[in-house]
Scaffold this motif. Structure first.
Motif, PDB file in Angstrom:
ATOM      1  N   SER A  63       0.829  -1.196   0.000  1.00 15.73           N
ATOM      2  CA  SER A  63       0.000   0.000   0.000  1.00 15.73           C
ATOM      3  C   SER A  63       0.863   1.246   0.000  1.00 15.73           C
ATOM      4  O   SER A  63       0.461   2.295  -0.465  1.00 15.73           O
ATOM      5  N   ASN A  64       2.068   1.135   0.535  1.00 10.73           N
ATOM      6  CA  ASN A  64       3.048   2.216   0.461  1.00 10.73           C
ATOM      7  C   ASN A  64       4.393   1.556   0.173  1.00 10.73           C
ATOM      8  O   ASN A  64       5.150   1.233   1.090  1.00 10.73           O
ATOM      9  N   PRO A  65       4.703   1.286  -1.103  1.00 14.73           N
ATOM     10  CA  PRO A  65       5.895   0.506  -1.444  1.00 14.73           C
ATOM     11  C   PRO A  65       7.155   1.111  -0.858  1.00 14.73           C
ATOM     12  O   PRO A  65       7.268   2.335  -0.728  1.00 14.73           O
ATOM     13  N   PRO A  66       8.120   0.284  -0.456  1.00 15.14           N
ATOM     14  CA  PRO A  66       9.371   0.811   0.106  1.00 15.14           C
ATOM     15  C   PRO A  66      10.098   1.681  -0.904  1.00 15.14           C
ATOM     16  O   PRO A  66      10.117   1.393  -2.098  1.00 15.14           O
ATOM     17  N   ASN A  67      10.662   2.769  -0.426  1.00 12.09           N
ATOM     18  CA  ASN A  67      11.394   3.717  -1.278  1.00 12.09           C
ATOM     19  C   ASN A  67      12.751   3.112  -1.632  1.00 12.09           C
ATOM     20  O   ASN A  67      13.578   2.886  -0.746  1.00 12.09           O
ATOM     21  N   PRO A  68      13.021   2.861  -2.909  1.00 13.25           N
ATOM     22  CA  PRO A  68      14.293   2.226  -3.268  1.00 13.25           C
ATOM     23  C   PRO A  68      15.496   3.126  -3.047  1.00 13.25           C
ATOM     24  O   PRO A  68      16.632   2.664  -3.066  1.00 13.25           O
ATOM     25  N   TYR A  69      15.274   4.436  -2.815  1.00 10.22           N
ATOM     26  CA  TYR A  69      16.382   5.361  -2.644  1.00 10.22           C
ATOM     27  C   TYR A  69      16.651   5.681  -1.166  1.00 10.22           C
ATOM     28  O   TYR A  69      17.580   6.408  -0.840  1.00 10.22           O
ATOM     29  N   ALA A  70      15.817   5.161  -0.269  1.00 10.76           N
ATOM     30  CA  ALA A  70      15.946   5.508   1.143  1.00 10.76           C
ATOM     31  C   ALA A  70      16.870   4.525   1.862  1.00 10.76           C
ATOM     32  O   ALA A  70      16.858   3.327   1.598  1.00 10.76           O
ATOM     33  N   SER A  71      17.656   5.051   2.801  1.00 11.49           N
ATOM     34  CA  SER A  71      18.529   4.198   3.598  1.00 11.49           C
ATOM     35  C   SER A  71      17.817   3.671   4.837  1.00 11.49           C
ATOM     36  O   SER A  71      18.302   2.779   5.520  1.00 11.49           O
ATOM     37  N   ALA A  72      16.662   4.243   5.160  1.00 13.30           N
ATOM     38  CA  ALA A  72      15.870   3.790   6.300  1.00 13.30           C
ATOM     39  C   ALA A  72      14.413   3.768   5.895  1.00 13.30           C
ATOM     40  O   ALA A  72      13.991   4.483   4.995  1.00 13.30           O
ATOM     41  N   HIS A  99       7.481  11.343  -5.016  1.00 10.78           N
ATOM     42  CA  HIS A  99       7.606  11.442  -3.568  1.00 10.78           C
ATOM     43  C   HIS A  99       8.803  10.651  -3.054  1.00 10.78           C
ATOM     44  O   HIS A  99       9.325  10.942  -1.974  1.00 10.78           O
ATOM     45  N   GLU A 100       9.218   9.658  -3.802  1.00  9.31           N
ATOM     46  CA  GLU A 100      10.358   8.857  -3.383  1.00  9.31           C
ATOM     47  C   GLU A 100      11.643   9.681  -3.378  1.00  9.31           C
ATOM     48  O   GLU A 100      12.555   9.418  -2.597  1.00  9.31           O
ATOM     49  N   PHE A 101      11.713  10.695  -4.236  1.00 13.19           N
ATOM     50  CA  PHE A 101      12.894  11.553  -4.267  1.00 13.19           C
ATOM     51  C   PHE A 101      13.011  12.392  -2.998  1.00 13.19           C
ATOM     52  O   PHE A 101      14.067  12.942  -2.701  1.00 13.19           O
ATOM     53  N   LEU A 102      11.898  12.517  -2.259  1.00 11.96           N
ATOM     54  CA  LEU A 102      11.889  13.293  -1.014  1.00 11.96           C
ATOM     55  C   LEU A 102      12.145  12.420   0.209  1.00 11.96           C
ATOM     56  O   LEU A 102      12.149  12.919   1.335  1.00 11.96           O
ATOM     57  N   GLY A 103      12.327  11.117  -0.003  1.00  9.93           N
ATOM     58  CA  GLY A 103      12.511  10.203   1.111  1.00  9.93           C
ATOM     59  C   GLY A 103      11.227   9.599   1.614  1.00  9.93           C
ATOM     60  O   GLY A 103      11.211   8.917   2.646  1.00  9.93           O
ATOM     61  N   PHE A 104      10.108   9.838   0.901  1.00  7.48           N
ATOM     62  CA  PHE A 104       8.817   9.285   1.279  1.00  7.48           C
ATOM     63  C   PHE A 104       8.479   8.103   0.377  1.00  7.48           C
ATOM     64  O   PHE A 104       9.218   7.769  -0.545  1.00  7.48           O
ATOM     65  N   GLY A 105       7.323   7.490   0.634  1.00  7.60           N
ATOM     66  CA  GLY A 105       6.833   6.409  -0.203  1.00  7.60           C
ATOM     67  C   GLY A 105       5.831   6.918  -1.216  1.00  7.60           C
ATOM     68  O   GLY A 105       5.277   8.013  -1.089  1.00  7.60           O
ATOM     69  N   ALA A 106       5.569   6.081  -2.228  1.00  9.65           N
ATOM     70  CA  ALA A 106       4.673   6.472  -3.321  1.00  9.65           C
ATOM     71  C   ALA A 106       3.215   6.118  -3.049  1.00  9.65           C
ATOM     72  O   ALA A 106       2.345   6.469  -3.841  1.00  9.65           O
ATOM     73  N   GLY A 107       2.936   5.451  -1.929  1.00  9.79           N
ATOM     74  CA  GLY A 107       1.568   5.060  -1.624  1.00  9.79           C
ATOM     75  C   GLY A 107       0.898   6.011  -0.659  1.00  9.79           C
ATOM     76  O   GLY A 107       0.622   7.162  -0.981  1.00  9.79           O
ATOM     77  N   THR A 108       0.656   5.551   0.571  1.00 13.64           N
ATOM     78  CA  THR A 108      -0.052   6.401   1.528  1.00 13.64           C
ATOM     79  C   THR A 108       0.728   7.663   1.876  1.00 13.64           C
ATOM     80  O   THR A 108       0.137   8.696   2.201  1.00 13.64           O
TER      81      THR A 108
END
Length: 345
Positions: free
Chosen positions: A7-16, A73-82
């Motif tokens: 529902s909120n896929p993991p961000n492939p660019y985030a370290s956490a 949104h993934e570029f901001l460190g967030f997820g693309a879902g919720t």
């Protein structure tokens, strides 16, 4: 280890990664400030009919399952879902930055799209008024604008749009993928209903703003059958032109869309996904320029034919007037106010 929810896929660019311990995050969006120092975004895609856009917000509380902007949104460190619909980022200096851009000698008064990604009149705009501020700058400089929205809040700014439209410098497009209220609520859960959006078309047209509809996205097997009735309803409300785009599911949007489609419309999901693949060479998305907005194959061609025929019958098969005509060379009413000109060296 339990599987990670899509529902909120993991961000492939985030370290956490952050996971909510008790269900989904709050429905009311968190608001973040964007400290960007530039507001004009340049587009070089041949599939998009504008060069410059202004996005006062990143993320969108409308929560549309199909939104192609979710991966940004993934570029901001967030997820693309919720995260996309509950963590909205606001560019608080947007009007100031737009004024600064218009004062540059290199700026020639080209059309500015409001906006290229997320809805500039989403709920938080009611209090922040950043889009209103950007329109006030455009009106002051007579800079052409082309606006796209699902939100009735745009009616608040009909005065500015009408003022620009008097110079042929404004067009409005209301995004209207569905006529069926149930399907719209299933995939656009917090956006205005189709009937309310048609009222927005009517009110903008009555105010003197050239207004059209964008049937975007067309979802094969779901809303394509509505096209003739939808375009007739738009015409009756006062629309003068229409456009369409085939469903795009870039990156993480594929997982978000499929999960929400299966949850909201379980009896139709397999058919819809199968028909999407028919237009994308067996895949759910094709990112190639030239085909990503229209698809390929017999079904994609049939959808294009259906839209052409339906828009012609409804009298909406004309280009947007004035500044909204894509690709056309046109004069601009842009001019810098004398007070600002006196400050230039």
């Amino acid at each position: 280890m339990r599987p990670r929810p899509i529902s909120n896929p993991p961000n492939p660019y985030a370290s956490a990664d952050v996971e909510w311990l008790e269900g989904a995050p709050p429905a009311l969006p968190f608001l973040y400030a964007d400290a960007t120092r530039e507001i004009l975004s340049r587009n070089d895609s041949p599939d998009i009919p504008f060069t410059w856009s202004v996005n006062p917000y990143r993320g969108c509380a409308h929560g549309c399952a199909y939104c192609y902007a979710r991966p940004t949104h993934e570029f901001l460190g967030f997820g693309a879902g919720t995260d996309f619909e509950t963590r909205v980022v606001a560019k608080l200096r947007a009007p100031e930055l737009l004024r600064r851009a218009f004062e540059r000698p290199s700026w020639a008064g080209e059309v500015v799209a409001l906006s290229g990604a997320t809805d500039p009149w989403q709920p938080v705009e009611a209090s922040l008024r950043l889009t209103r501020g950007c329109l006030e700058v455009c009106a002051e400089y007579r800079n052409p604008v082309a606006v796209v929205t699902k939100a009735p809040l745009v009616e608040r700014d009909a005065d500015l749009l009408a003022s620009l439209a008097a110079d042929g410098a404004a067009t409005a497009t209301v995004s209207l993928p569905f006529l069926d209220e149930g399907r719209a609520r299933a995939l656009e859960p917090w956006a205005a209903s189709p009937s309310r959006r048609l009222r927005t078309v009517e009110r903008l047209a009555r105010a003197g703003v050239p207004v059209g509809v964008s049937v975007a996205p067309v979802i094969p097997g779901l809303n394509d059958e509505e096209l003739p009735r939808l375009l007739e309803a738009a015409r009756d409300a006062g629309a003068t032109h229409a456009s369409w785009q085939l469903l795009r599911l870039p990156g993480s949007v594929k997982a978000v869309f499929e999960e929400r489609l299966r949850a909201a419309l379980p009896g139709q999901a397999e058919r819809v996904l199968h028909r999407i693949r028919e237009t994308r060479g067996g895949a759910l998305d094709d990112a190639r320029f030239g085909v990503r907005g229209r698809g390929e194959g017999p079904l994609a061609e049939a959808l294009a034919d259906l839209f052409r025929a339906a828009s012609r019958r409804a009298g909406l098969d004309r280009p947007p007037p004035g500044c909204g005509a894509p690709g056309a060379a046109r004069a601009t009413p842009f001019r810098r106010p004398r007070a600002q000109l006196s400050l230039l060296p």
